[in-house]
Design a protein around this motif. Structure first.
Motif, PDB file in Angstrom:
ATOM      1  N   ASP A 133      -2.603   9.387  -3.821  1.00  0.00           N
ATOM      2  CA  ASP A 133      -3.360   9.350  -2.566  1.00  0.00           C
ATOM      3  C   ASP A 133      -4.831   9.665  -2.817  1.00  0.00           C
ATOM      4  O   ASP A 133      -5.202  10.817  -3.042  1.00  0.00           O
ATOM      5  N   LYS A 134      -5.666   8.661  -2.764  1.00  0.00           N
ATOM      6  CA  LYS A 134      -7.099   8.838  -3.029  1.00  0.00           C
ATOM      7  C   LYS A 134      -7.739   9.792  -2.033  1.00  0.00           C
ATOM      8  O   LYS A 134      -8.682  10.523  -2.377  1.00  0.00           O
ATOM      9  N   GLN A 135      -7.242   9.802  -0.792  1.00  0.00           N
ATOM     10  CA  GLN A 135      -7.836  10.644   0.242  1.00  0.00           C
ATOM     11  C   GLN A 135      -7.739  12.126  -0.110  1.00  0.00           C
ATOM     12  O   GLN A 135      -8.621  12.916   0.258  1.00  0.00           O
TER      13      GLN A 135
ATOM     14  N   GLU B 260      -5.960   1.661   6.040  1.00  0.00           N
ATOM     15  CA  GLU B 260      -6.772   2.453   5.107  1.00  0.00           C
ATOM     16  C   GLU B 260      -5.910   3.476   4.378  1.00  0.00           C
ATOM     17  O   GLU B 260      -6.048   3.673   3.163  1.00  0.00           O
ATOM     18  N   VAL B 261      -5.017   4.122   5.110  1.00  0.00           N
ATOM     19  CA  VAL B 261      -4.109   5.103   4.496  1.00  0.00           C
ATOM     20  C   VAL B 261      -3.197   4.419   3.478  1.00  0.00           C
ATOM     21  O   VAL B 261      -2.990   4.931   2.368  1.00  0.00           O
TER      22      VAL B 261
ATOM     23  N   GLN C 188      -5.198   3.749   0.369  1.00  0.00           N
ATOM     24  CA  GLN C 188      -5.496   4.973  -0.382  1.00  0.00           C
ATOM     25  C   GLN C 188      -4.269   5.515  -1.091  1.00  0.00           C
ATOM     26  O   GLN C 188      -4.379   6.156  -2.135  1.00  0.00           O
TER      27      GLN C 188
END
Length: 576
Positions: free
Chosen positions: A245-247, A386-387, A390
């Protein structure tokens, strides 16, 4: 530097941590590691020096970023300067001779590039480094290889595996204790609670240059507890974080330049890795070249799948290989799905629905169109997509089309199928042409179906519409058909009133079914259709002046509908 060489060499003797042997064949680095009870002596050998000393001197020549002035008479300055040189040389030489398992094909350059960019020799700052990618891509493998090759440059080290799972079972305070115990070489450390652990880490880690790897992180609270702020650590420390998860990395404040998306293997690398596991060599055995190519094509660059299949097929007959490849066409590899599904399990419920719609219905569509369709069904599509991106579940091409890895797609479709594997009419999403044809011809539709895509079935629209009568909860319908004009009795014309998004290219009729209320319809797309008016009645080439049935309509696409001369949407109050 020549003018002060004698002073420097004198000071070298004072640096007990380092020595360089005069035979120019080995570079020795002594370091007391926190993970052991005794000093560990590491020796770097530049193998190329066995026949020539040029590599060492080339390394020296590359160190143009260091300068030394003879005016700096302070012994402290000289010692620090020499230590910088020695550390720089040791890193350079070490990069020439990385120790990486030969089976980790394609990883050496990735590891080398990450080590180089992490600037281990620099003690100017604390740096957090993120390694991000889909499950099974090799994030942990790369992190472990980096750790194994640079830990000797640090005063304290800790590799925390599987943070996601262990934080649930053991708790974050136990992981805090593990890090403190390893870095300080004290097994008796006790951490009463997570808040206490944060305070202890902040107070006790400052005195050591540390290397900490946090593997498989999936929530910001894990990073807040285990690596809260850069000020917790001594300059020169490196914190490596692997995640899907990049976020999580962004929320932790990891510099975007220090976030690395782990790339999948090229076809050549994949063949080599597969061959090592299937044949214990770097190329396939004679007679298995084509079969190996088929396996690698199926794996699509994912190291996990390549290794699993390689090990499974090792020593098996050609007949077994063929049967395995045939089986994979309909039954995905369970071990791969299990790893990939972890990312799906971490989604919110509405994000899971968005993901499954993308997998089964919207893959390959432009992002903007997918957003329209998803929003029409009540989803927060912008943040949802977007999620998913990510979390490495989908990707968006440079041209803006939705895509994903083949195994991610398999995983999503398996989730839809698994509850009623042999009864597709009870699936909540339908996309397989043969299954849809059977459901339509045998009139097996059910209320379970929420989304459906039909591509060039060649079935008379009257039969299709009749089957839709049993799909009373259908909300998303996409139909692609040949450009034909059909005669359909008014009595069989039907669309479910539950539809929120309707896409029907080359729609064959001149109007929508008279019984279709469309009071839930939000998105209407009918490109290249024969439609001349939304409902039968009034002037044949003009739409009604008002229609309360379209009060929820927000978006529509009727491009290339050559029969349509005007379009009055007075009743569609939601259209801007």
């Amino acid at each position: 530097m020549a003018s002060s060489s004698s002073s420097i060499y004198t000071k070298t003797d004072q640096m007990s941590d380092f020595s360089y042997s005069s035979d120019e064949n080995s570079f020795e680095y002594y370091h007391s590691l926190s993970s052991g009870d005794e000093d560990t002596r590491e020796t770097f050998v530049d193998r190329s020096m066995a026949s020539s000393s040029s590599s060492f001197y080339t390394t020296i020549d590359q160190m143009s970023d260091f300068s030394y002035s003879s005016d700096e008479n302070s012994s402290e300055h000289e010692a620090k300067f020499i230590q910088k040189i020695v550390t720089k040389i040791s890193v350079k030489l070490h990069l020439l001779n990385l120790s990486i398992d030969e089976k980790l094909v394609g990883m050496k350059e990735r590891v080398k590039n990450l080590i180089s960019s992490s600037e281990v020799e620099s003690e100017d700052d604390v740096r957090m480094i993120g390694i991000w990618g889909m499950g099974g891509a090799g994030k942990t493998t790369v992190a472990r290889a980096i750790y194994d090759n640079i830990f000797i440059f640090f005063e304290g080290i800790s590799f925390v595996e599987n943070v996601r799972e262990r934080s649930k079972g053991m708790g974050l305070k136990e992981l805090q204790r593990q890090i403190l115990s390893a870095v300080l070489n004290d097994r008796n450390i006790d951490v009463p609670g997570v808040s206490d652990g944060k305070y202890m880490m902040k107070r006790m880690m400052l005195g050591r240059k540390v290397l900490v790897v946090l593997d498989d992180v999936d929530h910001i609270e894990q990073l807040e507890a285990l690596a809260g702020e850069l000020t917790w650590f001594k300059p020169g420390s490196r914190i490596i974080i692997t995640t899907r998860d990049k976020q999580v990395l962004i929320a932790q404040g990891v510099n975007v330049d220090n976030i690395y998306n782990i790339s999948l293997l090229s076809r050549e690398e994949a063949i080599c890795l597969f061959s090592r596991h299937a044949f214990s060599r770097e190329v396939p055995n004679q007679g298995y070249e084509e079969l190996s190519q088929q396996v690698v094509y199926y794996a699509n660059g994912l190291p996990l799948t390549i290794k699993v299949l390689g090990s499974f097929l090792y020593g098996r007959t050609e007949r077994a290989w063929l049967d395995t490849l045939e089986r994979l066409k309909t039954i995905p590899l369970k071990e791969t799905l299990k790893i990939l599904e972890i990312s799906y399990d971490g989604l919110e419920e509405d994000q899971k629905e968005i993901f499954l719609d993308v997998v089964c219905i919207l893959k390959g569509k432009p992002k903007d169109q997918a957003i329209r369709m998803l929003k029409s069904c009540g989803y927060h599509a912008d943040i949802g997509l977007e999620v998913l991106e990510q979390k490495s579940l989908i990707n968006i091409s440079e041209r803006g089309y939705l895509g994903m890895h083949d195994h991610i797609e398999e995983m999503g479709k398996d989730i839809v199928r698994r509850l009623h594997h042999t009864k597709p009419n009870r699936h909540n999403r339908l996309w397989v042409k043969e299954e849809i044809e059977k459901i339509i011809h045998k009139d097996l539709g059910t209320e379970a179906t929420r989304s459906m895509i039909m591509k060039y079935l060649g079935i008379h629209p009257a039969i299709v519409m009749k089957s839709l009568k049993k799909m009373k909860e259908l909300r998303l319908l996409c139909v692609y058909d040949d450009d034909k004009t059909w005669e359909i009795d008014e009595g069989v014309q039907y669309l479910p009133d539950t539809l929120q998004s309707l896409y029907w290219s080359t729609y064959p009729l001149c109007w929508l079914p008279k019984t279709f209320q469309a009071n839930n319809l939000v998105n209407l797309e009918m490109p290249r259709s024969h439609i001349s008016q939304l409902w039968e009645g009034g002037e044949p080439k003009f739409l009604p002046s008002s229609s309360g049935n379209l009060e929820k309509l927000i978006t529509f696409d009727l491009c290339a509908c050559t029969n349509l001369e005007s379009f009055d949407l007075c009743g569609a109050s939601e259209i801007p």
